[in-house]
Design an enzyme around this catalytic site. Structure first.
Site, PDB file in Angstrom:
ATOM      1  N   GLU A 185       0.969  -1.145   0.092  1.00 54.37           N
ATOM      2  CA  GLU A 185      -0.176   0.023  -0.104  1.00 54.37           C
ATOM      3  C   GLU A 185       0.973   1.184   0.018  1.00 54.37           C
ATOM      4  O   GLU A 185       0.656   2.358  -0.660  1.00 54.37           O
ATOM      5  CB  GLU A 185      -0.806   0.023   1.303  1.00 54.37           C
ATOM      6  CG  GLU A 185      -2.127  -1.184   1.068  1.00 54.37           C
ATOM      7  CD  GLU A 185      -2.772  -1.224  -0.149  1.00 54.37           C
ATOM      8  OE1 GLU A 185      -3.200  -0.187  -0.576  1.00 54.37           O
ATOM      9  OE2 GLU A 185      -2.907  -2.371  -0.683  1.00 54.37           O
ATOM     10  N   TRP A 206       1.593   1.759  -3.495  1.00 57.21           N
ATOM     11  CA  TRP A 206       0.393   2.662  -4.146  1.00 57.21           C
ATOM     12  C   TRP A 206       0.750   4.088  -4.071  1.00 57.21           C
ATOM     13  O   TRP A 206       0.599   5.109  -4.970  1.00 57.21           O
ATOM     14  CB  TRP A 206      -0.855   2.478  -3.703  1.00 57.21           C
ATOM     15  CG  TRP A 206      -1.511   1.139  -4.628  1.00 57.21           C
ATOM     16  CD1 TRP A 206      -1.369  -0.075  -4.061  1.00 57.21           C
ATOM     17  CD2 TRP A 206      -2.019   0.976  -5.636  1.00 57.21           C
ATOM     18  NE1 TRP A 206      -2.125  -1.015  -4.863  1.00 57.21           N
ATOM     19  CE2 TRP A 206      -2.393  -0.091  -6.037  1.00 57.21           C
ATOM     20  CE3 TRP A 206      -2.384   2.105  -6.744  1.00 57.21           C
ATOM     21  CZ2 TRP A 206      -2.912  -0.577  -7.142  1.00 57.21           C
ATOM     22  CZ3 TRP A 206      -3.044   1.748  -7.922  1.00 57.21           C
ATOM     23  CH2 TRP A 206      -3.321   0.572  -8.014  1.00 57.21           C
ATOM     24  N   TRP A 230     -21.730  12.043 -18.654  1.00 54.68           N
ATOM     25  CA  TRP A 230     -22.264  12.172 -17.286  1.00 54.68           C
ATOM     26  C   TRP A 230     -23.418  13.000 -17.073  1.00 54.68           C
ATOM     27  O   TRP A 230     -23.791  13.907 -17.861  1.00 54.68           O
ATOM     28  CB  TRP A 230     -21.036  13.168 -16.619  1.00 54.68           C
ATOM     29  CG  TRP A 230     -19.612  12.194 -16.845  1.00 54.68           C
ATOM     30  CD1 TRP A 230     -18.576  12.700 -17.645  1.00 54.68           C
ATOM     31  CD2 TRP A 230     -19.263  10.972 -16.271  1.00 54.68           C
ATOM     32  NE1 TRP A 230     -17.546  12.052 -17.434  1.00 54.68           N
ATOM     33  CE2 TRP A 230     -17.999  10.721 -16.699  1.00 54.68           C
ATOM     34  CE3 TRP A 230     -19.879   9.882 -15.290  1.00 54.68           C
ATOM     35  CZ2 TRP A 230     -17.300   9.704 -16.179  1.00 54.68           C
ATOM     36  CZ3 TRP A 230     -19.306   8.761 -15.097  1.00 54.68           C
ATOM     37  CH2 TRP A 230     -17.915   8.799 -15.511  1.00 54.68           C
ATOM     38  N   ASN A 288     -10.845   2.922   3.429  1.00 54.03           N
ATOM     39  CA  ASN A 288     -10.367   2.693   1.814  1.00 54.03           C
ATOM     40  C   ASN A 288     -11.619   1.860   1.149  1.00 54.03           C
ATOM     41  O   ASN A 288     -11.833   1.987   0.182  1.00 54.03           O
ATOM     42  CB  ASN A 288      -9.006   2.296   1.649  1.00 54.03           C
ATOM     43  CG  ASN A 288      -8.876   1.718   0.311  1.00 54.03           C
ATOM     44  OD1 ASN A 288      -8.777   2.931  -0.439  1.00 54.03           O
ATOM     45  ND2 ASN A 288      -8.696   0.542  -0.061  1.00 54.03           N
ATOM     46  N   TRP A 316     -16.640  11.794 -12.276  1.00 50.00           N
ATOM     47  CA  TRP A 316     -15.804  11.291 -11.215  1.00 50.00           C
ATOM     48  C   TRP A 316     -14.996  12.695 -10.584  1.00 50.00           C
ATOM     49  O   TRP A 316     -14.765  12.932  -9.314  1.00 50.00           O
ATOM     50  CB  TRP A 316     -14.604  10.354 -11.635  1.00 50.00           C
ATOM     51  CG  TRP A 316     -14.130  10.762 -12.873  1.00 50.00           C
ATOM     52  CD1 TRP A 316     -13.854  10.722 -13.913  1.00 50.00           C
ATOM     53  CD2 TRP A 316     -12.470  11.461 -12.603  1.00 50.00           C
ATOM     54  NE1 TRP A 316     -13.153  11.200 -14.806  1.00 50.00           N
ATOM     55  CE2 TRP A 316     -12.012  11.569 -14.079  1.00 50.00           C
ATOM     56  CE3 TRP A 316     -11.688  11.784 -11.524  1.00 50.00           C
ATOM     57  CZ2 TRP A 316     -10.866  12.088 -14.337  1.00 50.00           C
ATOM     58  CZ3 TRP A 316     -10.400  12.410 -12.114  1.00 50.00           C
ATOM     59  CH2 TRP A 316     -10.158  12.671 -13.279  1.00 50.00           C
ATOM     60  N   TRP A 323      -9.466   7.985  -7.796  1.00 53.90           N
ATOM     61  CA  TRP A 323     -10.710   8.165  -8.530  1.00 53.90           C
ATOM     62  C   TRP A 323     -10.596   7.854  -9.669  1.00 53.90           C
ATOM     63  O   TRP A 323     -11.872   7.136 -10.475  1.00 53.90           O
ATOM     64  CB  TRP A 323     -10.910   9.782  -8.334  1.00 53.90           C
ATOM     65  CG  TRP A 323     -11.612  10.211  -7.041  1.00 53.90           C
ATOM     66  CD1 TRP A 323     -11.029  10.679  -6.146  1.00 53.90           C
ATOM     67  CD2 TRP A 323     -13.013  10.108  -6.731  1.00 53.90           C
ATOM     68  NE1 TRP A 323     -12.152  10.862  -5.054  1.00 53.90           N
ATOM     69  CE2 TRP A 323     -13.332  10.596  -5.563  1.00 53.90           C
ATOM     70  CE3 TRP A 323     -14.268   9.453  -7.499  1.00 53.90           C
ATOM     71  CZ2 TRP A 323     -14.430  10.537  -4.826  1.00 53.90           C
ATOM     72  CZ3 TRP A 323     -15.389   9.543  -7.094  1.00 53.90           C
ATOM     73  CH2 TRP A 323     -15.570  10.244  -5.852  1.00 53.90           C
TER      74      TRP A 323
HETATM   75  C1  LIG Z   1     -11.796   7.436  -4.303  1.00 55.95           C
HETATM   76  C2  LIG Z   1     -10.646   7.249  -3.326  1.00 55.95           C
HETATM   77  C3  LIG Z   1      -9.817   8.412  -3.128  1.00 55.95           C
HETATM   78  C4  LIG Z   1      -8.654   8.459  -2.123  1.00 55.95           C
HETATM   79  N1  LIG Z   1      -8.002   9.608  -1.990  1.00 55.95           N
HETATM   80  C5  LIG Z   1      -6.756   9.505  -1.108  1.00 55.95           C
HETATM   81  C6  LIG Z   1      -6.117  10.835  -0.864  1.00 55.95           C
HETATM   82  O1  LIG Z   1      -6.495  11.883  -1.051  1.00 55.95           O
HETATM   83  N2  LIG Z   1      -4.890  10.594  -0.100  1.00 55.95           N
HETATM   84  C7  LIG Z   1      -4.610   9.287   0.381  1.00 55.95           C
HETATM   85  O2  LIG Z   1      -3.543   9.295   1.036  1.00 55.95           O
HETATM   86  N3  LIG Z   1      -5.243   8.411   0.027  1.00 55.95           N
HETATM   87  C8  LIG Z   1      -6.451   8.275  -0.709  1.00 55.95           C
HETATM   88  N4  LIG Z   1      -6.897   7.124  -1.437  1.00 55.95           N
HETATM   89  C9  LIG Z   1      -6.304   5.702  -0.849  1.00 55.95           C
HETATM   90  C10 LIG Z   1      -6.633   5.204   0.513  1.00 55.95           C
HETATM   91  O3  LIG Z   1      -8.018   5.199   0.684  1.00 55.95           O
HETATM   92  C11 LIG Z   1      -5.980   5.652   1.903  1.00 55.95           C
HETATM   93  O4  LIG Z   1      -4.522   6.048   1.524  1.00 55.95           O
HETATM   94  C12 LIG Z   1      -6.245   4.959   3.001  1.00 55.95           C
HETATM   95  O5  LIG Z   1      -7.444   4.778   3.208  1.00 55.95           O
HETATM   96  C13 LIG Z   1      -5.827   5.634   4.284  1.00 55.95           C
HETATM   97  O6  LIG Z   1      -5.900   4.814   5.417  1.00 55.95           O
HETATM   98  P1  LIG Z   1      -4.748   4.200   6.261  1.00 55.95           P
HETATM   99  O7  LIG Z   1      -3.414   5.329   6.425  1.00 55.95           O
HETATM  100  O8  LIG Z   1      -5.359   3.424   7.026  1.00 55.95           O
HETATM  101  O9  LIG Z   1      -4.110   3.167   5.004  1.00 55.95           O
HETATM  102  P2  LIG Z   1      -3.328   1.826   5.250  1.00 55.95           P
HETATM  103  O10 LIG Z   1      -4.241   0.626   4.769  1.00 55.95           O
HETATM  104  O11 LIG Z   1      -2.611   1.794   6.538  1.00 55.95           O
HETATM  105  O12 LIG Z   1      -1.901   1.978   4.190  1.00 55.95           O
HETATM  106  C14 LIG Z   1      -1.017   2.773   4.568  1.00 55.95           C
HETATM  107  C15 LIG Z   1      -0.575   3.701   3.844  1.00 55.95           C
HETATM  108  O13 LIG Z   1      -0.451   3.657   2.461  1.00 55.95           O
HETATM  109  C16 LIG Z   1      -0.757   4.619   1.501  1.00 55.95           C
HETATM  110  N5  LIG Z   1      -1.923   4.008   0.734  1.00 55.95           N
HETATM  111  C17 LIG Z   1      -2.889   2.793   1.008  1.00 55.95           C
HETATM  112  N6  LIG Z   1      -3.766   2.841   0.276  1.00 55.95           N
HETATM  113  C18 LIG Z   1      -3.664   3.539  -0.874  1.00 55.95           C
HETATM  114  C19 LIG Z   1      -3.965   3.870  -2.148  1.00 55.95           C
HETATM  115  N7  LIG Z   1      -5.078   3.203  -2.758  1.00 55.95           N
HETATM  116  N8  LIG Z   1      -3.293   4.705  -2.981  1.00 55.95           N
HETATM  117  C20 LIG Z   1      -2.371   5.390  -2.494  1.00 55.95           C
HETATM  118  N9  LIG Z   1      -1.846   5.161  -1.269  1.00 55.95           N
HETATM  119  C21 LIG Z   1      -2.260   4.184  -0.488  1.00 55.95           C
HETATM  120  C22 LIG Z   1      -1.239   5.560   2.620  1.00 55.95           C
HETATM  121  O14 LIG Z   1      -0.366   6.479   2.574  1.00 55.95           O
HETATM  122  C23 LIG Z   1      -1.753   4.905   3.648  1.00 55.95           C
HETATM  123  O15 LIG Z   1      -1.611   5.781   5.071  1.00 55.95           O
HETATM  124  C24 LIG Z   1      -8.155   7.229  -1.962  1.00 55.95           C
HETATM  125  C25 LIG Z   1      -8.820   6.014  -2.095  1.00 55.95           C
HETATM  126  C26 LIG Z   1      -9.934   6.026  -2.982  1.00 55.95           C
HETATM  127  C27 LIG Z   1     -10.761   4.781  -3.398  1.00 55.95           C
END
Ligand SMILES: Cc1cc2nc3c(=O)[nH]c(=O)nc-3n(C[C@H](O)[C@H](O)[C@H](O)COP(=O)(O)OP(=O)(O)OC[C@H]3O[C@@H](n4cnc5c(N)ncnc54)[C@H](O)[C@@H]3O)c2cc1C
Length: 455
Positions: free
Chosen positions: A266, A269, A297, A332, A350, A373
């Protein structure tokens, strides 16, 4: 003769540990840490309201940490290059140190600053410098899986640098704005109560989140999709504001051994998203699959407002949108469900959802938000197919969201686990569904088929 100070230009890197700009400046002599509130360079991408709330406390926390080390944070407002050139003149600073940032406006600002002062840019907010992980022929990756394979092969990242114990002060401190004068906090109304209850912005808050998560890291793979339990780290806003480095998290998690690979992926990502915006700087505004520019849209302001307010009549979507409004964060799995609902059930562009998240998320991140997105919409370089439509009423029981819905949709709290996901009788005050699932699915597939036939 007194030694010329260096300026450390801070942006989304509000920490002392594993901060290469601080390390380089401290080694060279006196240090002037500066945060420039620059709303001009990003223009319409200026920070959203939830991010500004976070920023206030993060800056306060960094200033306190600096003062404990004989230093302080200087606050200035304006265009980055104008402010930094002025400050260098006032203080006789010879060099400005910063960490590199990859949002298009920050790349522009770094170019402009580099033209007026000596700017030294350092790496440190990502696992690997964006742009450095390439295919055998030297091109950047567009797809996540091969990108991650190549990035992982270069890991672990360098061991994190420790925080400097003292920061040498300049002979005289330049003037600083006061944080309160920046009005970053909401007042009328004060909507930040839920955020204050949930978060502790700043480097110490980030370290606490990491410590709380580490004992749970091995269970991440099994629990990360369950919004009702503390399965994920909640480090995202801390990472976004750079209060903790990804290398620090990597080393702490990897030391736990076992099955932390999914969690580290993650973080991958997050790096991937920066590589995407480096290649396609307007990723938040333009579909990577350009044909989607002509997608039909729907213009539906009422549907958009119902989604924003958590009043769609779909409990899992409403719970997520209310969690977001209250705390500035959403799980997430629920982000994916809520995004899919806006795009496919309501057929709303979107970009309207991206904008709402930009304003309301405390972790709002240009790269991560746009990449996710576009992934949800099926418009991205690496994304879900548009025709894959998430079924919120199936996702909700599948990921045990009953307790989560009870927390965020109190009108439904009395319903048992079998009925809460899709109440047959709507309690008073809870809205009917904006549209039925089967009907929405048929409408979305028909719109797609018609558009695809023309395209
Ligand atoms: C529509 C949508 C919009 C999102 N917008 C953002 C946003 O603006 N900023 C953001 O940081 N994340 C975004 N995410 C990704 C993700 O949802 C969050 O990073 C995550 O929920 C953060 O929770 P956590 O710190 O507990 O993640 P954990 O699951 O603990 O993951 C650890 C770290 O990995 C990174 N990470 C995890 N998943 C993703 C992912 N899919 N994409 C990129 N990085 C990721 C984050 O930095 C996160 O803190 C988005 C996801 C979706 C579906």
């Amino acid at each position: 003769m007194t030694q010329a100070p260096s300026i450390v230009w801070l942006r989304r890197d509000l920490r002392l540990a594993d901060q290469a700009a601080f390390a380089a400046a401290t080694a060279a002599g006196p240090v002037i840490p500066v945060y420039v509130l620059d709303d001009e360079t990003p223009r319409h991408r200026r920070m959203g309201a939830a991010s500004r709330w976070w920023l206030h406390y993060s800056l306060a926390s960094l200033d306190a940490d600096l003062r404990a080390r004989g230093s302080r944070l200087i606050l200035r407002r304006g265009r980055s290059e104008t402010v930094l050139a002025e400050l260098a003149r006032e203080t006789g600073a010879a060099t400005v140190h910063c960490l590199r940032h990859y949002e298009p406006w920050w790349r522009n600002a770094e170019r402009a600053v580099g033209e007026v002062v000596t700017l030294e840019r350092h790496h440190g907010n990502f696992l690997a410098p964006p742009g450095s992980v390439t295919t055998g022929s030297g091109s950047p990756y567009k797809i996540f899986t091969p990108f991650w394979r190549a990035l992982e092969a270069t890991m672990p990242p360098a061991a994190p640098l420790s925080a400097p114990e003292r920061l040498p002060a300049p002979g005289a401190w330049p003037a600083s704005d006061t944080l309160d004068a920046w009005n970053l906090l909401p007042t009328k109304p004060d909507w930040a109560g839920g955020m204050r209850a949930e978060w502790t912005p700043g480097e110490a808050g980030a370290a606490e989140r990491l410590d709380a998560f580490l004992p749970r890291a091995r269970a991440y793979g099994e629990r990360r999709n369950l919004p009702a339990v503390p399965g994920t780290s909640r480090l995202s806003p801390h990472l976004h504001f750079g209060e903790i480095s990804p290398a620090t998290i990597w080393h702490a998690a990897a030391e736990r051994g076992g099955t932390v690979g999914t969690f580290l992926g993650e973080l991958g990502w997050r790096d991937y998203a920066q590589n995407v915006i480096l290649q396609m700087p307007d990723y938040a505004g333009k579909p990577a699959r350009e044909a989607f520019e002509s997608f039909p849209w729907r213009d539906d302001p009422q549907g958009l407002a119902a989604w924003q307010q958590g009043r769609t009549g779909y409990p899992i979507v409403d719970a997520g949108m209310r969690e977001l409004w209250s705390t500035g964060w959403m799980h997430n799995r629920v982000r994916m469900i809520a995004a899919s609902f806006l795009i496919k059930h309501l057929l709303i562009d979107w970009r309207a959802g991206e904008q709402w998240f930009w304003d309301t998320l405390v972790d709002a991140d240009y790269g991560s938000n746009a990449v996710n997105w576009q992934w949800s919409a099926g418009t991205g370089v690496d994304s879900n197919m548009f025709v894959r439509i998430m079924a919120p009423l199936t996702q909700s029981p599948k990921f045990d969201a009953a307790a989560y819905i009870r927390t965020w949709v109190p009108e439904l709290a009395h319903l048992d686990d079998t009925r809460i996901h899709d109440p047959d009788v709507r309690p008073r005050g809870y809205p009917p569904r904006l549209i039925g699932h089967a009907e929405a699915r048929t409408r979305a597939l028909a719109a797609y088929a018609q558009w695809n036939a023309k395209d």
